[in-house]
Design a protein around this motif. Sequence first.
Motif, PDB file in Angstrom:
ATOM      1  N   ASP A 502      -7.538 -11.250   7.685  1.00  0.00           N
ATOM      2  CA  ASP A 502      -6.745 -10.661   8.769  1.00  0.00           C
ATOM      3  C   ASP A 502      -5.270 -10.884   8.452  1.00  0.00           C
ATOM      4  O   ASP A 502      -4.589 -11.680   9.095  1.00  0.00           O
ATOM      5  N   HIS A 503      -4.762 -10.166   7.470  1.00  0.00           N
ATOM      6  CA  HIS A 503      -3.416 -10.450   6.982  1.00  0.00           C
ATOM      7  C   HIS A 503      -2.367  -9.578   7.659  1.00  0.00           C
ATOM      8  O   HIS A 503      -2.627  -8.443   8.048  1.00  0.00           O
ATOM      9  N   LYS A 504      -1.185 -10.138   7.787  1.00  0.00           N
ATOM     10  CA  LYS A 504      -0.012  -9.421   8.266  1.00  0.00           C
ATOM     11  C   LYS A 504       1.060  -9.513   7.193  1.00  0.00           C
ATOM     12  O   LYS A 504       1.069 -10.442   6.399  1.00  0.00           O
ATOM     13  N   SER A 505       1.948  -8.554   7.202  1.00  0.00           N
ATOM     14  CA  SER A 505       2.981  -8.521   6.180  1.00  0.00           C
ATOM     15  C   SER A 505       3.818  -9.790   6.231  1.00  0.00           C
ATOM     16  O   SER A 505       4.217 -10.253   7.294  1.00  0.00           O
ATOM     17  N   GLY A 506       4.089 -10.339   5.066  1.00  0.00           N
ATOM     18  CA  GLY A 506       4.929 -11.521   4.970  1.00  0.00           C
ATOM     19  C   GLY A 506       6.320 -11.208   4.466  1.00  0.00           C
ATOM     20  O   GLY A 506       7.112 -12.120   4.238  1.00  0.00           O
ATOM     21  N   SER A 507       6.635  -9.932   4.290  1.00  0.00           N
ATOM     22  CA  SER A 507       7.934  -9.562   3.759  1.00  0.00           C
ATOM     23  C   SER A 507       9.013  -9.694   4.823  1.00  0.00           C
ATOM     24  O   SER A 507       8.817  -9.305   5.973  1.00  0.00           O
ATOM     25  N   ALA A 508      10.148 -10.236   4.422  1.00  0.00           N
ATOM     26  CA  ALA A 508      11.309 -10.281   5.308  1.00  0.00           C
ATOM     27  C   ALA A 508      12.244  -9.117   5.016  1.00  0.00           C
ATOM     28  O   ALA A 508      13.347  -9.063   5.540  1.00  0.00           O
ATOM     29  N   PHE A 509      11.777  -8.190   4.196  1.00  0.00           N
ATOM     30  CA  PHE A 509      12.542  -7.001   3.845  1.00  0.00           C
ATOM     31  C   PHE A 509      12.002  -5.848   4.688  1.00  0.00           C
ATOM     32  O   PHE A 509      10.871  -5.405   4.487  1.00  0.00           O
ATOM     33  N   ASP A 510      12.790  -5.375   5.633  1.00  0.00           N
ATOM     34  CA  ASP A 510      12.304  -4.430   6.643  1.00  0.00           C
ATOM     35  C   ASP A 510      11.567  -3.236   6.050  1.00  0.00           C
ATOM     36  O   ASP A 510      10.554  -2.784   6.591  1.00  0.00           O
ATOM     37  N   GLN A 511      12.083  -2.703   4.953  1.00  0.00           N
ATOM     38  CA  GLN A 511      11.497  -1.492   4.378  1.00  0.00           C
ATOM     39  C   GLN A 511      10.103  -1.708   3.813  1.00  0.00           C
ATOM     40  O   GLN A 511       9.405  -0.748   3.508  1.00  0.00           O
ATOM     41  N   ASP A 512       9.678  -2.978   3.662  1.00  0.00           N
ATOM     42  CA  ASP A 512       8.379  -3.259   3.047  1.00  0.00           C
ATOM     43  C   ASP A 512       7.357  -3.841   4.019  1.00  0.00           C
ATOM     44  O   ASP A 512       6.260  -4.213   3.592  1.00  0.00           O
ATOM     45  N   PRO A 638       5.626 -18.962  -2.279  1.00  0.00           N
ATOM     46  CA  PRO A 638       5.842 -17.510  -2.182  1.00  0.00           C
ATOM     47  C   PRO A 638       7.269 -17.159  -1.835  1.00  0.00           C
ATOM     48  O   PRO A 638       8.070 -18.015  -1.440  1.00  0.00           O
ATOM     49  N   GLY A 639       7.604 -15.868  -2.002  1.00  0.00           N
ATOM     50  CA  GLY A 639       8.878 -15.326  -1.545  1.00  0.00           C
ATOM     51  C   GLY A 639       8.580 -14.338  -0.430  1.00  0.00           C
ATOM     52  O   GLY A 639       8.057 -14.700   0.610  1.00  0.00           O
ATOM     53  N   ASP A 640       8.897 -13.058  -0.656  1.00  0.00           N
ATOM     54  CA  ASP A 640       8.461 -12.009   0.275  1.00  0.00           C
ATOM     55  C   ASP A 640       6.975 -11.743   0.112  1.00  0.00           C
ATOM     56  O   ASP A 640       6.350 -11.111   0.955  1.00  0.00           O
ATOM     57  N   GLY A 641       6.440 -12.188  -0.953  1.00  0.00           N
ATOM     58  CA  GLY A 641       5.024 -12.114  -1.305  1.00  0.00           C
ATOM     59  C   GLY A 641       4.878 -12.992  -2.527  1.00  0.00           C
ATOM     60  O   GLY A 641       5.123 -14.191  -2.461  1.00  0.00           O
ATOM     61  N   TRP A 642       4.531 -12.378  -3.673  1.00  0.00           N
ATOM     62  CA  TRP A 642       4.360 -13.171  -4.879  1.00  0.00           C
ATOM     63  C   TRP A 642       5.699 -13.663  -5.421  1.00  0.00           C
ATOM     64  O   TRP A 642       6.760 -13.126  -5.119  1.00  0.00           O
ATOM     65  N   SER A 643       5.610 -14.706  -6.192  1.00  0.00           N
ATOM     66  CA  SER A 643       6.771 -15.267  -6.859  1.00  0.00           C
ATOM     67  C   SER A 643       6.358 -15.662  -8.267  1.00  0.00           C
ATOM     68  O   SER A 643       5.233 -16.097  -8.486  1.00  0.00           O
ATOM     69  N   ALA A 644       7.271 -15.512  -9.215  1.00  0.00           N
ATOM     70  CA  ALA A 644       6.961 -15.813 -10.625  1.00  0.00           C
ATOM     71  C   ALA A 644       7.254 -17.266 -10.978  1.00  0.00           C
ATOM     72  O   ALA A 644       7.424 -17.590 -12.157  1.00  0.00           O
TER      73      ALA A 644
END
Length: 785
Positions: A502-512, A638-644
């Motif tokens: 039950d996932h929700k977006s974790g991005s802090a970037f509005d467009q994503d 993580p960042g907005d999602g994955w991180s390297a």
Amino acid sequence: MDLVAGGIRRGLWGAQLQVSHRRQQLGFQLPKVKHDISDKVYIANRVSTEDDGHALRQRCALARGTWCGQYLQQQPLVPRPAPRGGKECPNACSGWGNCNYDTGICECPAGRTGADCGQELKRPCSNRYRHPHEFNVTTAVGHLGGDNHDLNPQEPGWLASRCYGQQCALLLTGIEQPRSGLSGYCLDDIAMCTCGLDSKYRHWGRPMTDSCMIGHDKDGAVLEWGRPYIKYDDVYGPNGWCNSPKPVLNCGCAWDGNAWPCDGSRRFEPFCVNQCTGHGDCYMGFCRCHPGWYGQDCSRKKAGMELDEGYLSQRPWLRGTVVVPPASLPEPQMPTQMRPLIYVYDMPPAYHSRMLQYRIGSDACMWRRFSEANDTYLLSMTYSVEVYLHEMMLQSEHRTFDPEEADFFYVPMYITCFMWPVMGWADFPWWHAPLAHTRPMHVSNMILEAYEWLSTTFPWWNRRGGRDHIWLMAPDEGACYMPTVVYNSSIILTHWGRMDPDHKSGSAFDQDIYDKDLPVAQFKGWRGLDWMEKSRPHLCYNPEKDLVIPAFKSPDHFQESPLLGAPPLERDILLYFRGDVGEGRRDHYSRGIRQKLFQFAHWGKWAEKYKIYIGTGETIGGSYSEHLARSKFCLVAPGDGWSARAEDAILHGCVPLVVMDGVHAVFESILDWDSFSIRIREDNQALQAIPELLTAISPERLAKMQRNLARVWHRFAYATGPVMRSHYRASSENIVRNYPREILEASYKLSQRDSPLRPVTDFPFQEDAFSTIMQWLYHRIDKTR
């Protein structure tokens, strides 16, 4: 991580769509603090006399399951000659496109469309995106007059492609009068602005990109969408960019292959996948194949026609880049072939090569490019794995041109290249979405359109229900918003191993943000508004069928690492992280982990007490690679999602401290991460206890984790292909040249007691990240049947 939308700064439609109140700004400011890290110390300065030798590297070390052994123990195949197509295309593609002789389908470059590439497909420079009431508009919105110059520079509105210049005396009646002064000329096939009208470097001359937009016209009037510090004379004066060979303002050469003086008079080799195998001309990312040659890399010859060497004998710089696919040869190059056999779809150029033509910036989307001297160098673009993986699939010995014998089908799509910079540049291309910056909506519709094309054009999707199809999802949140019909069936390669259902977006970037509500009623009539229904519910990542793969890292990124051959350093930093700590970000960025850790470390004086450094480039200066090579533990969050950050840690021999609940790290489903990493919970209590946790780890346990890292680190680095092999070898040679000889010689004598991470002098190319993916795929063959 942020997929930053180039050119998204003002005048955006959809700014009124706010994120829900549950997403609040954290809004903390960085304290004025600067951490100075002491000078490095080489372990070789205190080498012992014991020498227990190098342990043999076991190829399947720390593998979970049998995937590695199964691949190595398989019975090789006897390769068969590749079939060659002979289907003609309508109207010979009007002389614009390439005919795919397997399918009889024309593949058209930017500016052309239709079954025979006979129709124009414009991408004009513009000052806006489409509005909600324009759902019936099927052509891109532009802001150009009949001569391809800006319709009215005094009219407001901004997009990165806007082709600007002097006021053009447009009367209110709409009748255009003779212009005074100059303005930019738009190449409206690709939305690239160049110097215009009567300037010396006009039309296909010097480009004028967003960074060079004039802020004041000839009479001094302000152009509100331009750069206020750029004056008219900076561009169009006698010493300006468009008129002088030595201009006061340098706007850059922009498009790939355009050499100084940036006017089109001097060219160098631009990037195309596999450089068209020497059998085509590369046009800003699109291969124009020579007569009879076909395929996205021009590697195949029409049935009945004789093969030729093409440019490979005429352009020596191609020899270190191009691989003639073994499957394309009339006689097998090798007596045997290893599975898996992968068929790479010749997808319509709209999904891949046309994105490169639209990208404008020469470095964007790329993993490598040529210099003006036609030498190849590597780039460090965050999302370049899309292009790299596509190119390696085309060059691979695992490639087959016979879909009937294929174990898998690879679907090449440059999704992150579309998200940035292509989508932020002009009003085209679109994928049935009402907002230019609702990027998950565009991406979901794009993938759905690609699926429909595959499933109706060819029989192979329906043959096994898509189970043997491979898609790469490199955006920040991976496959979270992929259409269900594709995600539930196919194999997904991703960087984001999130597993909660039950996932929700974790991005802090509005467009994503993929789960925000859209005003559907306001956009009634638009196609694609049902994308959320078609994309939910499903997991972001399923370890039973998907794989978390490494992000692309150039060997230049870890030059100080002993795993690249550098002398080992004292590991005198307990924990290290340098990057975005969420300053001024919304509070759900990085799930709040980076923000909390930064504040715990700052207020708890972790740097002074424990040598734990958590900060940004402003608060921690010095060499990033050196610091990682001196660290015992490195933060993976993580960042907005994955991180390297996992790749950064492992490639430097630093033990990952993983903080992301319910998320698999790179290759975690197939490698024993417990043997070379530490994982803690995301809650405050666990985060605050990090100093006590790490200081309690014994030197013996740490050394064991480091030894295990040394057995698998190469699986996190891409080294396949002639360009990467060459750069890894050059990196090793640079280390020999750049370090004192006595330090190097002493480091080669280190025992495991001295350092579990001794310098590696020979990269195990047969076990790199790409090879690991191939080995895992072999293990998946039976599960796709």
